[in-house]
Design an enzyme around this catalytic site. Structure first.
Site, short mmCIF file in Angstrom:
data_model
loop_
_atom_site.label_atom_id
_atom_site.label_comp_id
_atom_site.label_asym_id
_atom_site.label_seq_id
_atom_site.Cartn_x
_atom_site.Cartn_y
_atom_site.Cartn_z
N CYS A 65 0.63 -8.09 0.65
CA CYS A 65 -0.67 -8.06 -0.02
C CYS A 65 -0.39 -8.22 -1.51
O CYS A 65 0.73 -8.55 -1.90
CB CYS A 65 -1.48 -6.81 0.32
N HIS A 98 19.36 3.03 6.42
CA HIS A 98 19.10 4.47 6.40
C HIS A 98 17.85 4.89 7.16
O HIS A 98 17.80 6.01 7.67
CB HIS A 98 18.96 4.97 4.95
#
Length: 145
Positions: A65, A98
């Site tokens: 966006c 992670h």
């Protein structure tokens, strides 16, 4: 690999460029729209992208966006999605390593096409590290409030 990609009206151009970049790299692309720059609401497209990844119709998602913030919030409303807002390749790689992110978000007004491609490359080429991160990611899937 099948990658779902969606945007709002502010990121239609970047979406088209990244979709072609992914196709050129040999990926199948599920373009969830929109097709033009007519005003749309980013949550509608974020929800479509989240559903495509959660259902297995796509392996990963790319949400775009103007800033990347709104659509990342929309995608993350789905409990099976871990969408990271990224602006450079290191954060994109760490989102996978992670956090086992299965979607990334970027802002077309903040991230140029070359940087967005570098982020996408880092994201798709990084594996989840597991180990000490696995328990944390599990807590994201099954929160205890």
């Amino acid at each position: 690999m099948k990658i779902a990609i969606a945007s709002d009206h502010a990121a239609v151009g970047l979406k088209a460029e990244l979709a072609q970049f992914l196709r050129d790299a040999g990926h199948d692309v599920l373009d969830l729209g929109p097709e033009n720059e007519d005003r749309v609401d980013y949550p509608d497209y974020g929800y479509k992208l989240a559903q495509a990844v959660a259902s297995g119709d796509a392996t990963y998602g790319v949400a775009l966006c103007g800033s990347g913030i709104g659509i990342s919030i929309a995608v993350n409303r789905h409990p099976a999605l871990r969408c990271a807002l990224v602006g450079e390749p290191l954060s994109a790689a760490l989102a996978r390593e992670h956090n086992n992110a299965n979607a990334i978000a970027m802002g077309a007004r903040l991230t140029g096409p070359d940087m967005a491609k570098a982020c996408l490359t880092a994201f798709l080429s990084t594996e989840f590290g597991g180990g000490r991160h696995a328990g944390r990611v599990e807590k994201l899937t099954s929160p205890t409030f």
